[in-house]
Design an enzyme around this catalytic site. Structure first.
Site: not given
Ligand code: ADE
Length: 266
Positions: A22, A89, A206-207, A230
Site C-alpha cells: 500500500e 477482516g 490490528m491498529e 478476508d
Molecule cells: N487485517 C486483515 N484481516 C484481518 C483479520 N482477519 N484479523 C485481524 N486483522 C486483519
C-alpha cells in the site's frame, strides 16, 4: 505534472499505511522532491502528494506500532490530521471481500480490565469507543464512493478473473464501528464470538483503535479507511495474502488520492 494548490500554507496530512504494498502505491504518486527520514525503525517520507503536504509512513503491525507511529507523526512531524489506510477482516454479514469500510468509531476488542472497569473500556478514560473525525471521514467516504463507482477501481487489475476468484463482486462502502486487537482473527469460531459480543462491529483489524486513542489524547483529527481482505474466518490467512498481492494497494491509493484532490482551496 501535478498542479499545486493555490495557498502557500496547507495543513500537513499524515498518511499511514499498514502494508508495504500500500505504501508503494502511494509513494509512486509522490511529487518529485520529497525527503526520507529514518527514525524509530520507520522511514518517514516527507513531501507532497497531489500537491498537498504529506508525511507517508509504514505503520508496523499491531496496536503498539500504531500508537508509536501516531505519536511520532504528531510530535515530531507536526501533522495536523492523520489518515490510516489498510485492510481488515469483514465481521458483519454484509461486509464482503473487496468492500471498503470507513470507521465511524473504533474500539479495542481485546481490552478487558473487568471487573475493575467495564469490558472494552479504556481504564480511566470512561470510554470504549473513540470517534473518528466526522468531516474527514465523510470526505474520505465520498471519495471512496466515487472511486468504487468507477470501472477499473482496482487499478490495472480491474475486476479481472483473479479478483473475482478472491470473491470480490461489486464492492460496497460501509461506515461504522471497526474493532482492533493484537490478534489476526482467523477462525470462524473467533469471528462468530466477536460478532456476538460486538454486533455493531463491521470489521476487525490490528491498529485503528490504538491510533484513535492517541489522536483523541492529542486532539488530532483522524480517519481510518479499510479494504476488506478476508472474512476473518478459517480461510482468512489465505485470502489475506492473495488479496494483498492482487488488489490491496490500488483501492486505498486511489481513494486517498481522490480525497486529497477534493480538498477545499485548491
Ligand atoms: N487485517 C486483515 N484481516 C484481518 C483479520 N482477519 N484479523 C485481524 N486483522 C486483519
Amino acid at each position: 505534472m501535478t498542479e499545486r494548490p493555490s495557498t502557500a500554507v496547507r495543513p500537513r496530512t499524515a498518511i499511514v499505511a499498514a502494508m508495504a504494498q500500500e505504501l508503494a502505491a502511494l509513494l509512486a504518486h509522490l511529487d518529485g522532491d520529497f525527503t526520507v527520514q529514518a527514525h524509530a525503525g520507520r522511514r518517514f517520507h516527507v513531501g507532497r502528494l497531489h500537491g498537498e503536504p504529506v508525511v507517508l509512513v509504514l505503520c508496523g503491525i499491531g496496536k503498539v506500532a500504531a500508537a508509536t507511529t501516531a505519536v511520532l507523526l504528531a510530535e515530531r512531524y507536526g501533522v495536523q490530521r492523520l489518515v490510516f489506510t489498510g485492510v481488515a477482516g469483514g465481521l458483519a454479514p454484509g461486509v464482503r471481500v473487496g468492500d471498503v469500510v470507513v470507521a465511524g468509531s473504533l474500539l479495542q476488542h481485546d481490552m478487558d480490565a473487568s471487573p475493575l472497569f467495564p469490558r472494552w473500556e479504556v481504564p480511566l478514560t470512561g470510554r470504549s469507543e473513540f470517534a473518528a473525525d466526522a468531516p474527514l471521514s465523510e470526505a474520505l467516504a465520498a471519495a471512496a464512493a466515487q472511486v468504487l463507482a468507477e470501472p477499473g477501481h482496482y487499478g490495472a487489475a480491474g475486476l479481472s478473473d483473479e479478483v473475482h476468484a478472491l470473491g470480490v463482486h461489486e464492492p460496497a462502502l460501509h461506515q461504522g464501528l471497526i474493532v482492533s486487537g493484537d490478534r489476526f482473527v482467523s477462525s470462524a469460531g473467533e469471528s462468530v464470538a466477536l460478532q456476538a459480543a460486538l454486533p455493531a462491529a463491521l470489521a476487525v483489524e490490528m491498529e485503528g483503535a490504538a491510533l484513535a486513542q492517541v489522536c483523541h489524547d492529542l486532539g488530532l483529527p483522524f480517519a481510518v479507511l479499510r479494504t476488506i481482505s478476508d472474512r476473518a474466518d478459517d480461510s482468512a490467512h489465505v485470502d489475506f495474502m492473495r488479496f494483498i498481492e492482487v488488489v490491496a494497494s490500488h483501492a486505498s491509493a486511489a481513494i486517498v488520492g481522490r480525497w486529497l484532490q477534493s480538498l477545499p482551496g485548491r
